[in-house]
Design a protein around this motif. Structure first.
Motif, mmCIF file in Angstrom:
data_model
loop_
_atom_site.group_PDB
_atom_site.id
_atom_site.type_symbol
_atom_site.label_atom_id
_atom_site.label_comp_id
_atom_site.label_asym_id
_atom_site.label_seq_id
_atom_site.Cartn_x
_atom_site.Cartn_y
_atom_site.Cartn_z
ATOM 1 N N ALA A 1 8.932 33.388 -6.613
ATOM 2 C CA ALA A 1 9.718 34.288 -5.770
ATOM 3 C C ALA A 1 11.024 34.726 -6.416
ATOM 4 O O ALA A 1 11.614 35.724 -6.016
ATOM 5 C CB ALA A 1 10.011 33.620 -4.422
ATOM 6 N N VAL A 2 11.489 33.989 -7.423
ATOM 7 C CA VAL A 2 12.793 34.262 -8.029
ATOM 8 C C VAL A 2 12.660 34.225 -9.548
ATOM 9 O O VAL A 2 11.956 33.369 -10.094
ATOM 10 C CB VAL A 2 13.848 33.240 -7.555
ATOM 11 C CG1 VAL A 2 15.173 33.464 -8.284
ATOM 12 C CG2 VAL A 2 14.057 33.324 -6.051
ATOM 13 N N GLN B 1 12.830 49.234 -8.925
ATOM 14 C CA GLN B 1 13.301 50.511 -9.454
ATOM 15 C C GLN B 1 14.810 50.547 -9.697
ATOM 16 O O GLN B 1 15.436 51.605 -9.720
ATOM 17 C CB GLN B 1 12.907 51.661 -8.514
ATOM 18 C CG GLN B 1 11.400 51.800 -8.348
ATOM 19 C CD GLN B 1 11.017 52.965 -7.465
ATOM 20 O OE1 GLN B 1 11.854 53.557 -6.803
ATOM 21 N NE2 GLN B 1 9.732 53.299 -7.461
ATOM 22 N N GLN B 2 15.392 49.385 -9.867
ATOM 23 C CA GLN B 2 16.804 49.299 -10.223
ATOM 24 C C GLN B 2 16.950 48.407 -11.448
ATOM 25 O O GLN B 2 16.187 47.447 -11.620
ATOM 26 C CB GLN B 2 17.645 48.767 -9.071
ATOM 27 C CG GLN B 2 17.695 49.702 -7.867
ATOM 28 C CD GLN B 2 18.727 49.266 -6.847
ATOM 29 O OE1 GLN B 2 19.798 48.784 -7.214
ATOM 30 N NE2 GLN B 2 18.405 49.440 -5.569
ATOM 31 N N MET C 1 13.406 42.494 -4.150
ATOM 32 C CA MET C 1 14.828 42.842 -4.139
ATOM 33 C C MET C 1 15.251 43.287 -5.539
ATOM 34 O O MET C 1 14.678 42.864 -6.542
ATOM 35 C CB MET C 1 15.669 41.637 -3.718
ATOM 36 C CG MET C 1 15.329 41.090 -2.340
ATOM 37 S SD MET C 1 15.849 42.182 -1.018
ATOM 38 C CE MET C 1 17.640 41.990 -1.152
ATOM 39 N N PRO C 2 16.278 44.141 -5.610
ATOM 40 C CA PRO C 2 16.790 44.516 -6.942
ATOM 41 C C PRO C 2 17.536 43.349 -7.571
ATOM 42 O O PRO C 2 17.957 42.414 -6.879
ATOM 43 C CB PRO C 2 17.737 45.684 -6.639
ATOM 44 C CG PRO C 2 18.166 45.465 -5.225
ATOM 45 C CD PRO C 2 16.982 44.839 -4.532
ATOM 46 N N PRO C 3 17.732 43.369 -8.894
ATOM 47 C CA PRO C 3 18.471 42.269 -9.552
ATOM 48 C C PRO C 3 19.897 42.180 -9.023
ATOM 49 O O PRO C 3 20.543 43.196 -8.744
ATOM 50 C CB PRO C 3 18.448 42.666 -11.034
ATOM 51 C CG PRO C 3 17.342 43.661 -11.161
ATOM 52 C CD PRO C 3 17.273 44.375 -9.857
ATOM 53 N N LEU C 4 20.390 40.966 -8.907
ATOM 54 C CA LEU C 4 21.779 40.760 -8.501
ATOM 55 C C LEU C 4 22.711 41.085 -9.661
ATOM 56 O O LEU C 4 22.315 40.997 -10.830
ATOM 57 C CB LEU C 4 21.982 39.321 -8.049
ATOM 58 C CG LEU C 4 21.274 38.901 -6.757
ATOM 59 C CD1 LEU C 4 21.514 37.412 -6.492
ATOM 60 C CD2 LEU C 4 21.744 39.740 -5.575
ATOM 61 N N PRO C 5 23.946 41.447 -9.367
ATOM 62 C CA PRO C 5 24.901 41.709 -10.453
ATOM 63 C C PRO C 5 25.051 40.478 -11.340
ATOM 64 O O PRO C 5 24.984 39.342 -10.865
ATOM 65 C CB PRO C 5 26.211 42.017 -9.707
ATOM 66 C CG PRO C 5 25.778 42.469 -8.354
ATOM 67 C CD PRO C 5 24.532 41.701 -8.043
ATOM 68 N N GLY D 1 24.219 35.956 -16.740
ATOM 69 C CA GLY D 1 22.887 35.737 -16.199
ATOM 70 C C GLY D 1 22.722 36.520 -14.919
ATOM 71 O O GLY D 1 23.699 36.883 -14.252
ATOM 72 N N SER D 2 21.466 36.794 -14.561
ATOM 73 C CA SER D 2 21.182 37.534 -13.333
ATOM 74 C C SER D 2 19.962 36.920 -12.661
ATOM 75 O O SER D 2 19.031 36.450 -13.326
ATOM 76 C CB SER D 2 20.918 39.008 -13.638
ATOM 77 O OG SER D 2 20.576 39.717 -12.457
ATOM 78 N N VAL D 3 19.975 36.965 -11.341
ATOM 79 C CA VAL D 3 18.873 36.429 -10.543
ATOM 80 C C VAL D 3 18.217 37.579 -9.790
ATOM 81 O O VAL D 3 18.911 38.417 -9.199
ATOM 82 C CB VAL D 3 19.374 35.355 -9.556
ATOM 83 C CG1 VAL D 3 18.251 34.910 -8.627
ATOM 84 C CG2 VAL D 3 19.928 34.156 -10.315
#
Length: 544
Positions: free
Chosen positions: A211-212, A228-229, A245-249, A238-240
């Protein structure tokens, strides 16, 4: 009018070319080198010379025979020569299997095994597979992980190498080198994100049953896409990405842990590896390898508490790598340290003297259990725990005991023992163990008896000692008449009845240590009335 129509047609042609190039999956951006022109580029990399004019128009090249070095040329991948390539297993520790493409054949993974598109690699616990690709990129499949080789292609004459890997579960570590001659594109697809890179060192992990996705960049930069982001993840970030969902900042990775208090030599198992805690860390990952590059990893483990513990390594030289894990499960920078393990053969079990026990000073005997792997033993005895100047160093004790030929003076001693085997050599010494040779109880030197008192006196062995005195009517001291401590070297008592008495003493040293009682000494106290007078008076006493 005619000129206008021609201009419109030219513009439409250019737009169609541009649109066509945009519709392609990707373009290859080539950097012109000295000696390059559109003709030799087409000869090396394109399917046909017919694309030269289109390439000229697409990139606005005035003279197809002369292009300034350093200019960026866009080449649609659809126009390039392409061929499939393969990868290989560079190294393997533990067990892993390869499911061969669509054939459902299962092969045992082994070094130098060729891998092809569609192959699936699964690693088991404490197992690691390093895969090398055509451009020199390396991907390490961590333990309990699974990847599938999605795409392995070469575009042009080794101009662009495209590698796509699907990470189904687990973790991978990747090194994609920058090559001045070859452009490399490396992508890792997970259930929730796509990580794309061109020359960098990064890690990707699939968490929470797919899921992640956690993406971490150590050098270079990474693009992480989802829903699509796309976010750019730079060095040290690092990014999660959660599924749907779109990637986190991006966030900053945790720094490398401090290994300054981690020793370079371990002599006991299990390994207890101290590491200074890092603020913001909710867990830590440790890896142990045979080499500094961690190509030959042996074990990996995570913990939420420090220190680390590891109990099943053979003796040898190793490299330790530790990183902190933050609350988002992003793993930070690595700290690396070399260490040596020398825990075998283990020292034998000690029989005597046990730590803190008392040993007689006259030719004492040290004993231990037989160590089955040992050919002989090393024994040290010293007055200080660091053994910088050992009093006794016995290097080849074959038996399981050591009889000292010389006496030991009273005091505290430290001793340790190590096993030596033909296969392992000398193992580690045991922890220092203490024993004490006590100051013997002082002997009675003088007895003074007067009408009302008796005085015992003796000599002190050292300044500041105290003494414990017992006086009894029997040598077993079951009827103790006096039990007293004193700092003097004499004691005066009321004169007891005449007869035989027994006296024993022990020394209390300045640090409070009490040695054993010395041998009991018999003392004859004269009767106040002589025996011969009592015999003469006895008949008279009976008549009364």
């Amino acid at each position: 009018m005619r000129r206008r129509v021609v201009m419109v047609l030219r513009l439409l042609t250019i737009c169609l070319l541009l649109q066509g190039s945009c519709l392609l999956a990707d373009d290859w951006v080539y950097t012109v080198r000295p000696g390059d022109n559109l003709w030799n580029l087409a000869e090396r990399h394109l399917k046909s010379f017919k694309y030269i004019r289109q390439l000229q128009q697409l990139n606005g090249v005035q003279d197809p025979y002369h292009i300034p070095p350093g200019k960026k040329i866009r080449i649609p991948l659809e126009w390039t020569i392409r061929q499939s390539t393969s990868a290989r297993i560079a190294s393997l520790h533990g067990n892993a299997v390869v499911k061969r493409g669509n054939s459902q054949r299962i092969l045992q993974a082994e070094p130098d095994l060729q891998l092809f598109v569609g192959d699936e690699i699964q690693s088991e616990a404490d197992s690691f597979v390093t895969i090398e690709f055509t451009d020199g990129s390396r991907l390490r499949v961590q333990e309990n992980s699974c990847i599938r080789l999605h795409d392995l292609k070469i575009f042009g004459d080794l101009g662009l190498i495209n590698t796509a890997v699907e990470l189904k579960y687990g973790r991978v570590e990747n090194i994609v080198p920058k090559n001045s001659e070859t452009d490399s594109r490396f992508r890792i697809k997970t259930p929730s994100a796509i990580s794309s890179v061109r020359g960098t060192e990064f890690r990707v992990g699939v968490l929470q049953e797919g899921a992640v996705t956690a993406s971490e960049v150590l050098t270079g930069a990474l693009q992480v896409s989802g829903e699509q982001q796309t976010v750019n993840v730079d060095k040290g970030q690092g990014s999660v990405t959660s599924q749907g969902m779109p990637p986190l900042p991006p966030v900053k990775l945790l720094p490398a842990p401090d290994l300054s208090m981690t020793p370079e030599l371990f002599e006991q198992l299990p390994l207890i590896i101290p590491v200074k805690a890092i603020t913001g860390a909710q867990a830590y990952r440790a890896q142990i390898a045979r080499d500094a590059e961690f190509e030959h990893m042996l074990t990996e483990f995570t913990t939420t508490t420090l220190p680390f513990r590891e109990g099943n390594l053979p003796d040898g030289n190793y490299w330790l790598r530790v990183r902190a894990i933050d609350i988002s499960s992003l793993e930070g920078y690595d700290a690396v340290k070399a260490f040596t393990l020398n825990a075998r053969p283990e020292p034998p079990f000690v029989i005597t003297p046990q730590p803190g026990s008392i040993l007689p000073g006259e030719q004492p005997v040290l004993k231990w259990a037989t160590q089955s792997a040992a050919s002989h033993y090393l024994v040290n005895i010293s007055r200080e725990s660091e053994f910088l100047s050992p009093l006794i160093f016995s290097g080849e004790v074959v038996e399981n005991s050591l009889h000292l030929q010389d006496n030991l003076i009273p005091g505290e001693y430290f001793w340790r023992i190590a096993s030596v085997s033909a296969e392992e050599g000398a193992g580690p010494f045991s922890d220092p163990m203490t024993f004490r040779v006590p100051v013997p109880g002082p002997s009675l030197e003088k007895l003074e008896v007067d009408k009302s008192s008796i005085t015992f006196s003796w000599r002190a062995a050292a300044e500041g000692q105290r003494f414990h005195i017992q006086l009894a009517r029997d040598k077993e001291f079951s009827q103790v008449l006096l039990d007293q401590e004193t700092a003097d070297t004499f004691i005066t008592l009321p004169r007891p009845q005449g007869g035989k008495y027994f006296l024993r003493t022990k020394t209390i040293e300045t640090d409070g240590f009490e040695g054993p009682y010395g041998a009991a000494q018999s003392v004859d106290i004269p009767y106040a009335t002589p025996y011969w007078l009592m015999i003469l008076l006895l008949p008279l006493l009976l008549l009364l």
